[in-house]
Motif scaffolding. Structure first.
Motif, mmCIF file in Angstrom:
data_model
loop_
_atom_site.group_PDB
_atom_site.id
_atom_site.type_symbol
_atom_site.label_atom_id
_atom_site.label_comp_id
_atom_site.label_asym_id
_atom_site.label_seq_id
_atom_site.Cartn_x
_atom_site.Cartn_y
_atom_site.Cartn_z
ATOM 1 N N SER A 27 -18.891 4.394 31.072
ATOM 2 C CA SER A 27 -20.070 5.235 31.030
ATOM 3 C C SER A 27 -21.381 4.566 31.385
ATOM 4 O O SER A 27 -22.373 5.219 31.473
ATOM 5 C CB SER A 27 -20.172 5.831 29.646
ATOM 6 O OG SER A 27 -20.183 4.786 28.721
ATOM 7 N N SER A 28 -21.398 3.273 31.585
ATOM 8 C CA SER A 28 -22.714 2.689 31.732
ATOM 9 C C SER A 28 -23.189 2.431 33.162
ATOM 10 O O SER A 28 -24.364 2.365 33.410
ATOM 11 C CB SER A 28 -22.781 1.399 30.932
ATOM 12 O OG SER A 28 -21.702 0.600 31.264
ATOM 13 N N THR A 29 -22.321 2.267 34.087
ATOM 14 C CA THR A 29 -22.779 1.897 35.427
ATOM 15 C C THR A 29 -21.924 2.540 36.499
ATOM 16 O O THR A 29 -20.819 2.983 36.246
ATOM 17 C CB THR A 29 -22.679 0.364 35.614
ATOM 18 O OG1 THR A 29 -21.519 -0.072 34.957
ATOM 19 C CG2 THR A 29 -23.878 -0.357 35.090
ATOM 20 N N PRO A 30 -22.470 2.573 37.724
ATOM 21 C CA PRO A 30 -21.685 3.188 38.784
ATOM 22 C C PRO A 30 -20.429 2.394 39.120
ATOM 23 O O PRO A 30 -20.311 1.231 38.737
ATOM 24 C CB PRO A 30 -22.638 3.200 39.984
ATOM 25 C CG PRO A 30 -23.841 2.472 39.598
ATOM 26 C CD PRO A 30 -23.759 2.077 38.172
ATOM 27 N N ASN B 40 -16.225 -1.709 38.075
ATOM 28 C CA ASN B 40 -17.609 -1.507 37.798
ATOM 29 C C ASN B 40 -18.391 -2.490 38.674
ATOM 30 O O ASN B 40 -18.535 -3.650 38.365
ATOM 31 C CB ASN B 40 -17.797 -1.825 36.318
ATOM 32 C CG ASN B 40 -19.192 -1.549 35.915
ATOM 33 O OD1 ASN B 40 -20.110 -1.823 36.668
ATOM 34 N ND2 ASN B 40 -19.326 -0.996 34.748
ATOM 35 N N THR C 262 -21.534 -2.797 39.686
ATOM 36 C CA THR C 262 -22.799 -3.375 39.242
ATOM 37 C C THR C 262 -22.525 -4.539 38.320
ATOM 38 O O THR C 262 -23.120 -5.598 38.421
ATOM 39 C CB THR C 262 -23.612 -2.305 38.494
ATOM 40 O OG1 THR C 262 -23.601 -1.142 39.280
ATOM 41 C CG2 THR C 262 -25.028 -2.771 38.257
ATOM 42 N N SER D 191 -30.467 11.936 37.950
ATOM 43 C CA SER D 191 -29.235 11.140 38.045
ATOM 44 C C SER D 191 -28.777 10.792 36.629
ATOM 45 O O SER D 191 -29.602 10.559 35.740
ATOM 46 C CB SER D 191 -29.465 9.891 38.888
ATOM 47 O OG SER D 191 -30.282 8.997 38.214
ATOM 48 N N ASP E 137 -35.183 3.984 30.951
ATOM 49 C CA ASP E 137 -34.361 2.767 30.979
ATOM 50 C C ASP E 137 -34.123 2.245 29.569
ATOM 51 O O ASP E 137 -33.036 1.816 29.233
ATOM 52 C CB ASP E 137 -35.054 1.673 31.796
ATOM 53 C CG ASP E 137 -35.051 2.005 33.286
ATOM 54 O OD1 ASP E 137 -34.186 2.797 33.695
ATOM 55 O OD2 ASP E 137 -35.912 1.478 34.005
ATOM 56 N N ILE F 11 -23.911 9.159 43.528
ATOM 57 C CA ILE F 11 -24.441 9.027 42.163
ATOM 58 C C ILE F 11 -24.284 10.371 41.444
ATOM 59 O O ILE F 11 -24.655 11.424 41.996
ATOM 60 C CB ILE F 11 -25.948 8.649 42.183
ATOM 61 C CG1 ILE F 11 -26.191 7.401 43.031
ATOM 62 C CG2 ILE F 11 -26.516 8.495 40.771
ATOM 63 C CD1 ILE F 11 -25.808 6.097 42.422
ATOM 64 N N GLU G 88 -27.779 8.454 34.547
ATOM 65 C CA GLU G 88 -27.693 7.020 34.265
ATOM 66 C C GLU G 88 -28.628 6.730 33.105
ATOM 67 O O GLU G 88 -29.701 7.332 33.010
ATOM 68 C CB GLU G 88 -28.163 6.212 35.479
ATOM 69 C CG GLU G 88 -27.224 6.337 36.656
ATOM 70 C CD GLU G 88 -27.864 5.803 37.930
ATOM 71 O OE1 GLU G 88 -27.342 4.826 38.468
ATOM 72 O OE2 GLU G 88 -28.866 6.371 38.358
ATOM 73 N N ARG H 207 -19.441 11.687 32.162
ATOM 74 C CA ARG H 207 -20.828 11.784 31.675
ATOM 75 C C ARG H 207 -21.183 13.215 31.290
ATOM 76 O O ARG H 207 -21.940 13.437 30.348
ATOM 77 C CB ARG H 207 -21.785 11.214 32.710
ATOM 78 C CG ARG H 207 -21.593 9.713 32.754
ATOM 79 C CD ARG H 207 -22.523 8.945 33.602
ATOM 80 N NE ARG H 207 -22.016 7.570 33.638
ATOM 81 C CZ ARG H 207 -22.489 6.622 34.402
ATOM 82 N NH1 ARG H 207 -23.487 6.884 35.216
ATOM 83 N NH2 ARG H 207 -21.959 5.422 34.367
#
Ligand SMILES: NC(=O)c1ccc[n+]([C@@H]2O[C@H](COP(=O)([O-])OP(=O)(O)OC[C@H]3O[C@@H](n4cnc5c(N)ncnc54)[C@H](O)[C@@H]3O)[C@@H](O)[C@H]2O)c1
Ligand SMILES: O=C(O)[C@H](O)COP(=O)(O)O
Length: 630
Positions: free
Chosen positions: A38-41, A60, A62, A553, A605, A539, A555, A421
């Protein structure tokens, strides 16, 4: 339920909604896909390191690029290694595995090769293991999963048959089971042909007789194979290879397999027939189906009554598909002339087994997969699958989790993230206490509904919904099971829309029915919580909340506010967050009617403090708001 007249409702972030912070450190870094995406693309990686195996992974990206120090896995000298400060995963290998596979495992974790463990010792050891690799000799029972206490993440079966693994228990405990389905196919087929030929010519019996000092040429007159009919029961990987080889020996080949496509058989000159026709017309019957509740003892007194007198039977599949007592009776009566068996109901069989001792039975101790080539192949195949799974990649050979072909997965990857998500977001919109019983997912696409395989998306939505409201470990393996246990029913619909057929999915809509919402604006006309998302440039985006269009988006963290549509709102909220050094990553305003109601979706963020969230709530024009973690 929050309404438009209610003053701001502040919903503090629940600790259980944070995917990364709620995981113990050793687990959060592992099984990112099975456990937590769930945290990054994400991006896709295809590795072809072994010719017989295409391992498919979603990584992942990223994390791989940015956090070499924090991620336990880094690439060093082309090998997957673990950073020294992290605990290496422990892999227990409970049966002999090829050296090449062991080396792959050792490059990744601590490998404990402990063969011939009793159930009790296995249960003791398993509590400290992240993965277990077995062949057919280890019984991986419910007791083993219970003893693992959630530590065991993957069971790798170095071979095909998974009848020695309690799949239901594995699934309930969220433990992935992978197998190595291709590397021993040829070895098993060759062994089947070896048994067929040696049985027909009494090779084993004649050999034993000569070694006992005899010369019995008349006793061991055999039968020819050419022109005889062979029934291949189960036209899968091994069965079809046996059929191909038997055709080469000049045999007529027929097959029975309720699931195999007839054209695949016809393509190699094999006719698909019914079970009864296969067994009643064949001179030789070769068994190649898996052991399942449906195939258990499928060869019994009734079926032996239907076979041609003098039939010869070969079994390199599983002993359990034959009722062994019935086979002894059929051999004694002469209905079955001979049998050649590599597999037994109980392995090893009792020393006084009438079947093993029978003069007209040729036996081998489960040697089908035992060639040097197959063992090396299987070892590499399973080691790659287990390492991949421990690294959080989706396994192409998963037995108890959605398994999607590489080409489909590469298209679906961003939608997989969107799906989870949306689930995670929707469940945070539900007012506490009101249980979620029913969720509906609508996949909108320009493509034919039959072209869309949604198993993986459904599992990720389920995981997204269940994980924040469950105190147990949820992953792709047990999401469906846990949802059912919680009484959550998930239905799926496909809607054809006028959009680009280039994209597999135009949008995914998720509705949670009969629940109260913390954020009244998320409720659709019928009172359900409804949100919708799309993938834009790879995204995931949230594009609709209730009846409001937004575009943010998905994120990081999200603040949703409903306010009177008037100038200056963005500035006011932005200032409050700025004072607290909270960076706004994006903002989107959607409204139904100009100068009336609007929804503001703000991506942040950092996690805003309680104080700044309260201040947002005090802005007079803001009627309700909710803070959500993705
Ligand atoms: N002796 C050994 O060492 C050895 C080695 C490899 C495989 N095997 C065993 O051989 C069997 C086949 O392996 P595979 O790799 O070909 O598997 P596979 O999954 O490719 O093929 C099995 C086939 O059996 C069919 N089938 C299922 N139920 C059936 C039924 N009721 N009647 C007829 N067919 C049915 C399936 O449709 C499938 O086509 C498995 O039992 C496996 O465990 C044994
Ligand atoms: O199902 C299989 O792959 C075979 O039965 C091989 O079993 P083994 O790994 O115990 O030799």
């Amino acid at each position: 339920m929050a309404s438009s007249t209610t003053k701001p409702i502040f919903t503090p972030p629940s600790t259980t909604t944070s995917s990364s912070s709620s995981q113990p450190p050793t687990r959060s870094s592992l099984l990112s896909f099975l456990r937590n995406t769930s945290s990054t693309p994400i991006s896709l990686k295809l590795s072809h390191s072994h010719p017989s195996f295409r391992s498919l992974s979603i990584k992942n990206a990223t994390k791989t690029i940015e956090s070499a120090e924090t991620s336990p896995v880094s690439k060093v000298g082309g090998k997957d290694t673990i950073n020294s400060q992290e605990t290496k995963p422990t892999v227990l290998v409970s049966e002999k595995l090829g050296e090449a596979g062991l080396e792959l495992l050792r490059n990744f974790g601590d490998v404990d090769c402990s063969y011939d463990l009793s159930q009790e010792d296995l249960c003791k050891k398993i509590a400290s293991c992240d993965a277990l690799i077995v062949r057919s000799g280890t019984k991986v029972t419910r007791q083993v999963f219970e003893a693992a206490k959630g530590k065991l993440k993957v069971v790798g079966r170095a071979g095909v048959g998974i009848d020695n693994v309690d799949l239901q228990a594995a699934t309930e405990f969220g433990c992935l089971v992978v197998n190595a389905p291709t590397a021993n196919t040829v070895a098993a087929a060759e062994h089947g042909i070896a048994l067929l030929a040696s049985m027909a010519r009494n090779v084993a019996q004649a050999d034993a007789s000569m070694k006992a000092g005899q010369w019995q040429r008349n006793k061991y007159v055999g039968v020819s194979l050419v022109g005889k009919t062979l029934a291949v029961m189960g036209f899968g990987k091994v069965g079809s290879e046996v059929a191909r080889r038997a055709k080469g020996l000049g045999m007529e080949v027929i097959t029975h397999d309720p699931y195999a496509p007839a054209d695949r058989a016809r393509a190699i000159g094999v006719e698909v027939v019914s079970f009864d026709e296969a067994i009643s017309t064949a001179d030789f019957i070769s068994l190649h189906m898996p052991l399942t509740p449906a195939t258990k003892k499928v060869f019994n007194d009734d079926s032996f009554a239907k076979v041609k007198k003098g039939v010869r039977i070969i079994n390199v599949a599983r002993g359990g598909v034959i009722d062994e007592d019935a086979l002894v009776r059929a051999l004694d009566s002469g209905k079955v002339a001979q049998a050649a068996l590599d597999v037994f109901t109980e392995e090893p069989p009792p020393k006084d087994s009438k079947l093993v001792q029978h003069e007209r039975v040729t036996v081998t101790p489960h040697l089908g997969a035992s060639t040097k080539e197959a063992q090396e192949g299987v070892a590499i195949e399973i080691a790659e699958a287990v390492v991949g799974a421990l690294k959080g990649e989706l396994a192409a050979t998963a037995v108890n989790a959605p398994m999607v072909p590489a080409e489909v997965l590469s298209e679906l990857a961003p939608y997989v993230v969107l799906a989870e998500r949306l689930g995670r977001l929707a469940v945070q919109l539900v007012a506490g206490g009101s249980g979620i019983k029913s969720a509906k997912v609508v996949y909108k696409s320009a493509r034919d509904p039959d072209d869309l395989d949604t198993r993986l998306l459904r599992a990720m939505i389920t995981k997204g919904i269940i994980e924040p409201i469950s105190d147990s470990f949820i992953n792709l393996v047990n999401a469906d099971f846990t949802a059912k246990k919680k009484g959550l029913r998930i239905s799926e619909e496909r809607e054809v829309v006028d959009a680009s057929p280039e994209l597999p999915i135009f949008s995914i809509q998720l509705q949670l029915s009969n629940v109260d919402s913390k954020f009244g604006s998320a409720a659709s006309g019928g009172g359900d919580i409804s949100i919708e998302g799309k993938v834009k440039n790879g995204i995931p985006h949230l594009t609709r909340v209730g009846s409001f269009s937004v575009d943010v988006s998905l994120e990081g963290n999200l603040i949703l506010c409903r306010q009177v549509d008037q100038p200056g709102m963005i500035g006011q909220v932005g200032n409050i967050l700025g004072e607290q050094n909270v960076n706004v990553s994006f903002m989107s305003v959607g409204r139904t009617v100009r100068r009336r109601n609007a929804i503001m979706a703000i991506g942040v963020d950092e996690e805003p403090s309680l104080e700044s969230l309260k201040k947002i709530g005090e802005v007079p024009a803001i009627e309700e708001f909710v803070f959500l973690k993705l």
